[in-house]
Design an enzyme around this catalytic site. Structure first.
Site, PDB file in Angstrom:
ATOM      1  N   GLU A   1      -5.081  29.103  11.649  1.00 34.23           N
ATOM      2  CA  GLU A   1      -5.518  29.033  10.254  1.00 34.23           C
ATOM      3  C   GLU A   1      -6.533  30.125   9.928  1.00 34.23           C
ATOM      4  O   GLU A   1      -6.489  30.717   8.852  1.00 34.23           O
ATOM      5  CB  GLU A   1      -6.088  27.652   9.937  1.00 34.23           C
ATOM      6  CG  GLU A   1      -5.052  26.567   9.843  1.00 34.23           C
ATOM      7  CD  GLU A   1      -4.092  26.735   8.672  1.00 34.23           C
ATOM      8  OE1 GLU A   1      -4.432  27.407   7.677  1.00 34.23           O
ATOM      9  OE2 GLU A   1      -2.978  26.189   8.752  1.00 34.23           O
TER      10      GLU A   1
ATOM     11  N   GLU B   1       3.291  31.546   2.022  1.00 37.62           N
ATOM     12  CA  GLU B   1       3.786  32.131   0.771  1.00 37.62           C
ATOM     13  C   GLU B   1       3.235  31.454  -0.478  1.00 37.62           C
ATOM     14  O   GLU B   1       3.175  32.058  -1.541  1.00 37.62           O
ATOM     15  CB  GLU B   1       5.312  32.115   0.748  1.00 37.62           C
ATOM     16  CG  GLU B   1       5.911  30.717   0.783  1.00 37.62           C
ATOM     17  CD  GLU B   1       7.419  30.719   0.894  1.00 37.62           C
ATOM     18  OE1 GLU B   1       8.029  29.822   0.282  1.00 37.62           O
ATOM     19  OE2 GLU B   1       7.976  31.586   1.570  1.00 37.62           O
TER      20      GLU B   1
ATOM     21  N   GLU C   1      -5.683  32.804   7.035  1.00 35.17           N
ATOM     22  CA  GLU C   1      -6.431  32.744   5.783  1.00 35.17           C
ATOM     23  C   GLU C   1      -7.507  33.812   5.645  1.00 35.17           C
ATOM     24  O   GLU C   1      -7.841  34.197   4.535  1.00 35.17           O
ATOM     25  CB  GLU C   1      -7.020  31.339   5.596  1.00 35.17           C
ATOM     26  CG  GLU C   1      -5.904  30.313   5.433  1.00 35.17           C
ATOM     27  CD  GLU C   1      -6.367  28.998   4.865  1.00 35.17           C
ATOM     28  OE1 GLU C   1      -7.580  28.730   4.815  1.00 35.17           O
ATOM     29  OE2 GLU C   1      -5.490  28.217   4.452  1.00 35.17           O
TER      30      GLU C   1
ATOM     31  N   PRO D   1     -10.316   7.933   3.375  1.00 37.56           N
ATOM     32  CA  PRO D   1      -9.785   6.840   4.197  1.00 37.56           C
ATOM     33  C   PRO D   1      -9.130   5.713   3.413  1.00 37.56           C
ATOM     34  O   PRO D   1      -8.407   4.916   4.000  1.00 37.56           O
ATOM     35  CB  PRO D   1     -11.014   6.333   4.960  1.00 37.56           C
ATOM     36  CG  PRO D   1     -12.175   6.771   4.149  1.00 37.56           C
ATOM     37  CD  PRO D   1     -11.765   8.053   3.477  1.00 37.56           C
ATOM     38  N   GLY D   2      -9.322   5.668   2.119  1.00 39.35           N
ATOM     39  CA  GLY D   2      -8.651   4.654   1.321  1.00 39.35           C
ATOM     40  C   GLY D   2      -7.194   4.991   1.025  1.00 39.35           C
ATOM     41  O   GLY D   2      -6.421   4.126   0.619  1.00 39.35           O
TER      42      GLY D   2
ATOM     43  N   ALA E   1      -9.219  26.386   5.749  1.00 40.30           N
ATOM     44  CA  ALA E   1      -8.816  25.111   6.349  1.00 40.30           C
ATOM     45  C   ALA E   1      -7.307  25.041   6.363  1.00 40.30           C
ATOM     46  O   ALA E   1      -6.643  25.788   5.648  1.00 40.30           O
ATOM     47  CB  ALA E   1      -9.401  23.946   5.553  1.00 40.30           C
TER      48      ALA E   1
ATOM     49  N   GLU F   1       0.119  30.349  -0.900  1.00 42.69           N
ATOM     50  CA  GLU F   1      -1.337  30.431  -0.982  1.00 42.69           C
ATOM     51  C   GLU F   1      -1.766  31.728  -1.660  1.00 42.69           C
ATOM     52  O   GLU F   1      -1.335  32.817  -1.279  1.00 42.69           O
ATOM     53  CB  GLU F   1      -1.965  30.362   0.418  1.00 42.69           C
ATOM     54  CG  GLU F   1      -1.801  29.004   1.064  1.00 42.69           C
ATOM     55  CD  GLU F   1      -2.437  28.915   2.428  1.00 42.69           C
ATOM     56  OE1 GLU F   1      -2.992  27.843   2.716  1.00 42.69           O
ATOM     57  OE2 GLU F   1      -2.370  29.875   3.204  1.00 42.69           O
TER      58      GLU F   1
ATOM     59  N   GLU G   1      -5.813  11.048   7.424  1.00 39.34           N
ATOM     60  CA  GLU G   1      -6.159  12.426   7.781  1.00 39.34           C
ATOM     61  C   GLU G   1      -7.549  12.494   8.410  1.00 39.34           C
ATOM     62  O   GLU G   1      -8.496  11.895   7.907  1.00 39.34           O
ATOM     63  CB  GLU G   1      -6.134  13.333   6.554  1.00 39.34           C
ATOM     64  CG  GLU G   1      -6.545  14.758   6.866  1.00 39.34           C
ATOM     65  CD  GLU G   1      -6.593  15.662   5.644  1.00 39.34           C
ATOM     66  OE1 GLU G   1      -6.718  16.875   5.828  1.00 39.34           O
ATOM     67  OE2 GLU G   1      -6.509  15.148   4.512  1.00 39.34           O
TER      68      GLU G   1
ATOM     69  N   ARG H   1       0.834  -1.201   0.000  1.00 38.62           N
ATOM     70  CA  ARG H   1       0.000   0.000   0.000  1.00 38.62           C
ATOM     71  C   ARG H   1       0.867   1.248   0.000  1.00 38.62           C
ATOM     72  O   ARG H   1       1.950   1.277   0.574  1.00 38.62           O
ATOM     73  CB  ARG H   1      -0.897   0.064   1.245  1.00 38.62           C
ATOM     74  CG  ARG H   1      -2.024  -0.922   1.263  1.00 38.62           C
ATOM     75  CD  ARG H   1      -3.095  -0.540   0.246  1.00 38.62           C
ATOM     76  NE  ARG H   1      -4.243  -1.389   0.322  1.00 38.62           N
ATOM     77  CZ  ARG H   1      -4.476  -2.434  -0.461  1.00 38.62           C
ATOM     78  NH1 ARG H   1      -3.605  -2.778  -1.370  1.00 38.62           N
ATOM     79  NH2 ARG H   1      -5.560  -3.142  -0.351  1.00 38.62           N
TER      80      ARG H   1
END
Length: 173
Positions: A85, A131, A89, A107-108, A69, A133, A112, A30
């Protein structure tokens, strides 16, 4: 799982390849992303506008509409990450962060976990943006965003979840 780290972003997520033993005893190869988690913010103003972002996404080659996010540090407290954040942002701090639950976005391929927060009592308190973004803060009515989430004009998955959970939290749906 026995893994080899193929790529790592500083003190953030990493891409690994290796073998794992499934519950039935089968060994499989995997590739996966190990991730410290991320926060997703629904910055809600007093008049039910949401501070959305227009952000260029390299993987898509276009600018999309999405909620603020960001990735947390491996040991960074969730609410500390949420405030950081939000300030980076949108240029705002929240007086109140209300949790809206968690989601595994892929999830595959990744472990996270995204944690969602309604952010209220917003005051101007900017931090320097990352920098890489390219962001434009765009206030939009939550009612319009709910319609956009349902009809496909908002296509970013985390934003759809955050918008609809906020509408449910407010008792709108």
């Amino acid at each position: 799982m026995n893994t080899t780290i193929i790529w790592q972003k500083e003190d953030s997520w990493r891409f690994e390849v290796g073998s794992a033993i499934l519950p039935n005893g089968q060994t499989v190869e995997r590739a996966q992303i190990r991730h410290p988690g991320a926060v997703v913010l629904v910055p809600l103003t007093a008049v039910n506008n949401v501070l959305m972002l227009k952000q260029y996404r390299v993987a898509l080659g276009q600018t999309i509409l999405e909620l603020p996010a960001g990735t947390r540090g491996w040991h960074e407290p969730w609410e500390q990450c949420a405030q950081r954040e939000l300030r980076e942002e949108t240029g705002h701090r929240a007086a109140r962060l209300t949790p809206l639950g968690d989601v595994w976005p892929a999830p595959g391929a990744s472990d996270e976990l995204m944690r969602f927060y309604v952010s209220q009592g917003l005051t101007v308190d900017p931090l320097e943006q990352d920098e890489d973004e390219l962001l434009e803060v765009t206030p939009m009515p939550l009612a319009e965003l709910v319609e956009m989430a349902f009809d496909g004009r908002v296509q970013d998955g985390k934003s759809v979840v955050g918008i609809l959970r906020t509408a449910r939290w407010l008792g709108w749906i």
